[in-house]
Scaffold this motif. Sequence first.
Motif: not given
Length: 88
Positions: A12, A15-16, A19
């Motif tokens: 994650d 990828r993120k 955020d």
Amino acid sequence: MSRNVGSYSTSDLSRKSGDIIAEALRHPVTITQRNKPRLVLLNIDDYERLMRQADARTVGTLGTMPRELFEEFEAAVDAYAETDEASR
């Protein structure tokens, strides 16, 4: 798999990242690897507060630890060792 709020895998993170960083500015975020917590991202204010608190702590040794606390510590280490061996 259900995930705790504020907990992300290392996949994650790649990828993120935007955020996750935005969330870490609001509250600590745990990064897991192979479903085990490995890292915590937190904002600089929280980090500095933790460092100030750590500076106020005194260093002790097992020899200076009260007997009751030592026994509790020893039991926790033994329990952890048994759990670790059982998971292998």
